[in-house]
Design a protein around this motif. Structure first.
Motif, mmCIF file in Angstrom:
data_model
loop_
_atom_site.group_PDB
_atom_site.id
_atom_site.type_symbol
_atom_site.label_atom_id
_atom_site.label_comp_id
_atom_site.label_asym_id
_atom_site.label_seq_id
_atom_site.Cartn_x
_atom_site.Cartn_y
_atom_site.Cartn_z
ATOM 1 N N ALA A 146 0.852 -1.184 0.000
ATOM 2 C CA ALA A 146 0.000 0.000 0.000
ATOM 3 C C ALA A 146 0.891 1.237 0.000
ATOM 4 N N GLY A 147 0.301 2.391 0.296
ATOM 5 C CA GLY A 147 1.094 3.614 0.340
ATOM 6 C C GLY A 147 1.627 3.995 -1.025
ATOM 7 N N ALA A 148 2.735 4.707 -1.022
ATOM 8 C CA ALA A 148 3.345 5.187 -2.269
ATOM 9 C C ALA A 148 4.721 4.560 -2.451
ATOM 10 N N MET A 149 4.786 3.255 -2.263
ATOM 11 C CA MET A 149 6.070 2.574 -2.293
ATOM 12 C C MET A 149 6.745 2.606 -3.663
ATOM 13 N N SER A 150 5.949 2.613 -4.736
ATOM 14 C CA SER A 150 6.565 2.660 -6.063
ATOM 15 C C SER A 150 7.211 4.010 -6.313
ATOM 16 N N THR A 151 6.537 5.082 -5.902
ATOM 17 C CA THR A 151 7.140 6.412 -6.043
ATOM 18 C C THR A 151 8.327 6.566 -5.097
ATOM 19 N N ALA A 152 8.317 5.818 -3.990
ATOM 20 C CA ALA A 152 9.481 5.793 -3.095
ATOM 21 C C ALA A 152 10.615 4.945 -3.667
ATOM 22 N N GLU A 153 10.402 4.388 -4.868
ATOM 23 C CA GLU A 153 11.396 3.589 -5.590
ATOM 24 C C GLU A 153 11.807 2.324 -4.836
ATOM 25 N N LEU A 154 10.813 1.655 -4.244
ATOM 26 C CA LEU A 154 11.076 0.390 -3.580
ATOM 27 C C LEU A 154 11.553 -0.674 -4.572
ATOM 28 N N GLY A 155 11.290 -0.430 -5.851
ATOM 29 C CA GLY A 155 11.722 -1.377 -6.875
ATOM 30 C C GLY A 155 13.212 -1.647 -6.879
ATOM 31 N N VAL A 156 14.002 -0.724 -6.369
ATOM 32 C CA VAL A 156 15.459 -0.909 -6.339
ATOM 33 C C VAL A 156 15.828 -2.178 -5.572
ATOM 34 N N SER A 157 15.053 -2.509 -4.522
ATOM 35 C CA SER A 157 15.318 -3.746 -3.776
ATOM 36 C C SER A 157 14.265 -4.824 -4.055
ATOM 37 N N LEU A 158 13.005 -4.427 -4.224
ATOM 38 C CA LEU A 158 11.939 -5.413 -4.431
ATOM 39 C C LEU A 158 12.112 -6.180 -5.734
ATOM 40 N N ALA A 159 12.611 -5.528 -6.776
ATOM 41 C CA ALA A 159 12.803 -6.219 -8.051
ATOM 42 C C ALA A 159 13.746 -7.414 -7.894
ATOM 43 N N GLU A 160 14.783 -7.234 -7.100
ATOM 44 C CA GLU A 160 15.724 -8.343 -6.891
ATOM 45 C C GLU A 160 15.093 -9.452 -6.060
ATOM 46 N N MET A 161 14.226 -9.088 -5.122
ATOM 47 C CA MET A 161 13.492 -10.105 -4.353
ATOM 48 C C MET A 161 12.649 -10.972 -5.288
ATOM 49 N N ILE A 162 12.040 -10.340 -6.278
ATOM 50 C CA ILE A 162 11.226 -11.080 -7.242
ATOM 51 C C ILE A 162 12.112 -11.972 -8.107
ATOM 52 N N ARG A 163 13.218 -11.397 -8.600
ATOM 53 C CA ARG A 163 14.113 -12.169 -9.480
ATOM 54 C C ARG A 163 14.691 -13.387 -8.764
ATOM 55 N N GLN A 164 14.972 -13.237 -7.468
ATOM 56 C CA GLN A 164 15.560 -14.351 -6.722
ATOM 57 C C GLN A 164 14.511 -15.246 -6.057
ATOM 58 N N GLU A 165 13.263 -15.062 -6.437
ATOM 59 C CA GLU A 165 12.156 -15.904 -5.968
ATOM 60 C C GLU A 165 12.018 -15.883 -4.449
ATOM 61 N N LYS A 166 12.166 -14.682 -3.877
ATOM 62 C CA LYS A 166 11.887 -14.476 -2.458
ATOM 63 C C LYS A 166 10.468 -13.933 -2.259
ATOM 64 N N VAL A 167 9.833 -13.542 -3.347
ATOM 65 C CA VAL A 167 8.433 -13.108 -3.372
ATOM 66 C C VAL A 167 7.750 -13.883 -4.482
ATOM 67 N N HIS A 168 6.590 -14.461 -4.179
ATOM 68 C CA HIS A 168 5.960 -15.376 -5.134
ATOM 69 C C HIS A 168 4.624 -14.878 -5.682
ATOM 70 N N ALA A 169 4.073 -13.830 -5.087
ATOM 71 C CA ALA A 169 2.845 -13.199 -5.578
ATOM 72 C C ALA A 169 2.735 -11.848 -4.899
ATOM 73 N N ILE A 170 2.023 -10.931 -5.535
ATOM 74 C CA ILE A 170 1.891 -9.572 -5.000
ATOM 75 C C ILE A 170 0.451 -9.097 -5.118
ATOM 76 N N CYS A 171 -0.002 -8.421 -4.068
ATOM 77 C CA CYS A 171 -1.257 -7.674 -4.112
ATOM 78 C C CYS A 171 -0.895 -6.223 -3.823
ATOM 79 N N CYS A 172 -1.285 -5.319 -4.699
ATOM 80 C CA CYS A 172 -0.944 -3.908 -4.495
ATOM 81 C C CYS A 172 -2.105 -3.020 -4.909
ATOM 82 N N THR A 173 -2.008 -1.777 -4.528
ATOM 83 C CA THR A 173 -2.988 -0.781 -4.955
ATOM 84 C C THR A 173 -2.756 -0.436 -6.420
ATOM 85 N N GLY A 174 -3.802 0.137 -7.046
ATOM 86 C CA GLY A 174 -3.656 0.596 -8.419
ATOM 87 C C GLY A 174 -2.589 1.662 -8.545
#
Length: 328
Positions: free
Chosen positions: A47-75
């Protein structure tokens, strides 16, 4: 899961984060790692404004390394990661955002700079650029009576050669691009409460899109989530990692009591791990601030489920936890 030697960030927090919320961060990270070590899967909500906070810098690697397996997020998080991907160079940061007066806010409006805390999203370069690209996909699907979920339309435009020419950051820092590459299961309840959701409504009113259900609905997302959970939970335990509160967390966690109570599938496993990063106050009926034990009464978590609440700023805590899980 292969054992990793801790990197400098992990070593730092292990040494310094000894008490209070800091200690909970370590405990929650260790439990996250242990959940994965036992072949568990992790469901992340944002939730919140995590994408604008550029959480992708770390979350993208979590996805690539299969540490996250599904996501629910706001529009908003769904679209704002793509806004940043194509218009990063036009963004403006406002260091003194707490001190802005109404006239300064009006001046930002007149420049079409939409402010999210300390960051201004440029309307023309970000929102209208994506609207033009995704509208073509909406109309194409509408013309052939094809219906897709919001995230599926985003997965399509991210593969568009035309849009790729507009990328202004490295795709490795886009969590949605990483999700698209893995075709990660995604759920976006309440998508209509977003900039592009509003634009979609406008195009339906205007007649550019004839069938309002060309973009599939939140109820269909819940049905899809139920299918995913039923299949995945027969294979392994599924954890729940919640960033912020609101619909991004409330919607998916309810899939378990729905399956167990409404569909009377009483053998459906409860969530196997729970952690929420939140600064919501636990009082006066605040759902986002409810302590995890309350979720036992709703048949979402069990007595023995590892449960953690870290009361802090998610833009600080989440990257540190991801660093610990990744062994950075």
């Amino acid at each position: 899961m292969k054992e990793m030697n801790p990197g400098p960030i992990s070593s730092f927090i292990k040494h310094h984060y000894r008490h209070f919320n800091a200690a909970t961060l370590i405990e929650a990270s260790d439990a996250y790692i242990e959940h994965l070590r036992k072949s568990g899967k992790m469901f992340l909500t944002m939730a919140g404004a995590m994408s604008t906070a550029e959480l992708g810098v770390s979350l993208a690697e979590m996805i690539r390394q299969e540490k996250v397996h599904a996501i629910c997020c706001t529009g908003a998080n769904l679209e704002e990661d793509v806004f940043n991907l194509v218009a990063h160079d036009f963004y403006e940061r406002v260091p003194h955002w707490r001190d802005l007066n109404p006239r300064e806010e009006q001046a930002l409006l007149e420049r079409h700079m939409n402010r999210v805390t300390d960051t201004c999203i440029p309307e023309e370069e970000a929102m209208r650029r994506i609207e033009g690209v995704i509208l073509q996909e909406w109309m194409a699907s509408d013309s052939k009576s094809e219906r897709l979920f919001p995230h599926e339309f985003f997965y399509r435009i991210l593969q568009s050669p035309g849009l790729r020419k507009s990328f202004q950051i490295d795709v490795k820092d886009s969590w949605l691009y990483a999700a698209m590459e893995r075709n990660l299961p995604m759920f976006v309840p309440g998508w209509e409460d977003s900039t592009l959701g509003n634009m979609y409504a406008g195009h339906c009113i205007r007649g550019d899109v004839k069938n309002v259900h060309t973009v599939r609905t939140g109820i269909e997302y819940m049905i899809s989530l139920a299918d995913w959970y039923m299949q995945s939970s027969t294979e392994t335990s599924i954890g729940f990692f919640q960033i912020g509160g609101g619909i991004a967390g409330d919607f998916p966690i309810c899939v378990v009591p729905m399956l167990r109570q409404d569909l009377e599938r009483e053998d459906t496993p409860l969530w196997g791990y729970f952690c929420q990063i939140s600064d919501s106050t636990t009082s006066y009926g605040s759902y986002s601030g409810a302590i995890p034990n309350e979720k036992i009464t709703w048949e979402k978590l069990g007595i023995d489920t590892p449960k953690f609440v870290i009361e802090s700023d998610a833009s600080i805590v989440a990257p540190l936890m991801f660093a610990a899980v990744l062994g950075w």
